[in-house]
Design a protein around this motif. Structure first.
Motif, PDB file in Angstrom:
ATOM      1  N   THR A 253       1.063   2.997 -12.524  1.00  0.00           N
ATOM      2  CA  THR A 253       0.057   2.389 -11.660  1.00  0.00           C
ATOM      3  C   THR A 253       0.508   0.972 -11.339  1.00  0.00           C
ATOM      4  OG1 THR A 253      -1.239   1.582 -13.532  1.00  0.00           O
ATOM      5  CG2 THR A 253      -1.836   3.746 -12.635  1.00  0.00           C
ATOM      6  N   ILE A 254       0.050   0.469 -10.207  1.00  0.00           N
ATOM      7  CA  ILE A 254       0.424  -0.872  -9.756  1.00  0.00           C
ATOM      8  C   ILE A 254      -0.844  -1.656  -9.453  1.00  0.00           C
ATOM      9  CG2 ILE A 254       1.612  -2.209  -7.993  1.00  0.00           C
ATOM     10  CD1 ILE A 254       3.348   0.261  -7.465  1.00  0.00           C
ATOM     11  N   THR A 255      -0.932  -2.856 -10.019  1.00  0.00           N
ATOM     12  CA  THR A 255      -2.058  -3.741  -9.751  1.00  0.00           C
ATOM     13  C   THR A 255      -1.527  -5.104  -9.321  1.00  0.00           C
ATOM     14  OG1 THR A 255      -3.300  -2.636 -11.508  1.00  0.00           O
ATOM     15  CG2 THR A 255      -4.159  -4.749 -10.723  1.00  0.00           C
TER      16      THR A 255
ATOM     17  N   THR B  73       0.839  -1.204   0.000  1.00  0.00           N
ATOM     18  CA  THR B  73       0.000   0.000   0.000  1.00  0.00           C
ATOM     19  C   THR B  73       0.875   1.255   0.000  1.00  0.00           C
ATOM     20  OG1 THR B  73      -1.799  -1.138   1.119  1.00  0.00           O
ATOM     21  CG2 THR B  73      -1.786   1.264   1.259  1.00  0.00           C
TER      22      THR B  73
ATOM     23  N   GLN C 241       3.105  -8.127  -9.367  1.00  0.00           N
ATOM     24  CA  GLN C 241       2.352  -6.903  -9.600  1.00  0.00           C
ATOM     25  C   GLN C 241       2.521  -6.466 -11.050  1.00  0.00           C
ATOM     26  OE1 GLN C 241       1.676  -4.466  -5.963  1.00  0.00           O
ATOM     27  NE2 GLN C 241       3.900  -4.447  -6.005  1.00  0.00           N
TER      28      GLN C 241
ATOM     29  N   HIS D 201       3.966   1.512  -0.953  1.00  0.00           N
ATOM     30  CA  HIS D 201       4.700   1.560  -2.220  1.00  0.00           C
ATOM     31  C   HIS D 201       3.805   2.103  -3.329  1.00  0.00           C
ATOM     32  CE1 HIS D 201       7.474   0.389  -5.363  1.00  0.00           C
ATOM     33  NE2 HIS D 201       6.508  -0.284  -5.961  1.00  0.00           N
ATOM     34  N   ARG D 202       2.596   1.610  -3.402  1.00  0.00           N
ATOM     35  CA  ARG D 202       1.646   2.087  -4.415  1.00  0.00           C
ATOM     36  C   ARG D 202       1.398   3.582  -4.259  1.00  0.00           C
ATOM     37  NH1 ARG D 202      -3.808   0.293  -2.861  1.00  0.00           N
ATOM     38  NH2 ARG D 202      -3.611   2.206  -1.679  1.00  0.00           N
ATOM     39  N   ASP D 203       1.271   4.025  -3.010  1.00  0.00           N
ATOM     40  CA  ASP D 203       0.981   5.433  -2.721  1.00  0.00           C
ATOM     41  C   ASP D 203       2.250   6.295  -2.642  1.00  0.00           C
ATOM     42  OD1 ASP D 203      -1.653   4.620  -2.616  1.00  0.00           O
ATOM     43  OD2 ASP D 203      -1.722   4.567  -0.421  1.00  0.00           O
ATOM     44  N   ARG D 204       3.402   5.672  -2.802  1.00  0.00           N
ATOM     45  CA  ARG D 204       4.710   6.339  -2.787  1.00  0.00           C
ATOM     46  C   ARG D 204       4.965   7.107  -1.477  1.00  0.00           C
ATOM     47  NH1 ARG D 204       2.688   6.230  -7.871  1.00  0.00           N
ATOM     48  NH2 ARG D 204       4.028   5.554  -9.560  1.00  0.00           N
TER      49      ARG D 204
ATOM     50  N   LEU E 208       2.715  -3.398 -13.517  1.00  0.00           N
ATOM     51  CA  LEU E 208       2.982  -1.963 -13.545  1.00  0.00           C
ATOM     52  C   LEU E 208       2.738  -1.453 -14.954  1.00  0.00           C
ATOM     53  CD1 LEU E 208       4.706  -3.079 -11.085  1.00  0.00           C
ATOM     54  CD2 LEU E 208       6.120  -1.069 -11.414  1.00  0.00           C
TER      55      LEU E 208
END
Length: 119
Positions: free
Chosen positions: A68-70, A21, A88, A23-26, A90
């Motif tokens: 984006t990361i999924t 989370t 993931q 990492h996704r949100d930096r 990207l």
């Protein structure tokens, strides 16, 4: 012989989901707080050892590209209780535009001891 078992994302340890989370949100401070002081990260063939080196790697990674990361898959490795991997997807403005990366985590005492990121 290593045996990996697919698991649901909600079965991942809290440390890993918190890292993913952040990492996704930096959010670098939140990510860094999840690593052991003597942790290592291996990314793009380079090893980053210790908090200062990992913080510098995070700062560079967060600003180099927009993406984006999924999360698409999670596994627990047969190598040890604290071994997990998350694949993931990207998509962004980096060379190639899309990639599936495997984040291999080794946990120790509830913290990330080692993280290896590779295709």
């Amino acid at each position: 012989m290593t045996h990996n078992q697919a698991i649901a994302f909600d079965m991942l340890p809290g440390t890993i989901t918190a890292y993913l989370t952040a990492h996704r949100d930096r959010v670098i401070a939140a990510q860094l707080g999840l690593f052991a002081a003597d942790a290592t990260v291996v990314d793009e063939g380079h090893t980053h050892a210790g908090s200062s080196a990992i913080a510098a790697w995070m700062s560079h990674s967060a600003s180099a590209y927009t993406y984006t990361i999924t999360p698409i898959a999670a596994e627990q490795s047969g190598e040890g209780e604290g071994d997990y991997s998350v694949t993931q997807h990207l998509a962004g403005d980096f060379p190639g535009g899309t990639v599936d990366l495997r984040f291999r985590f080794t946990l120790r005492d509830g913290l990330i001891q080692r993280l290896v990121i590779e295709p």
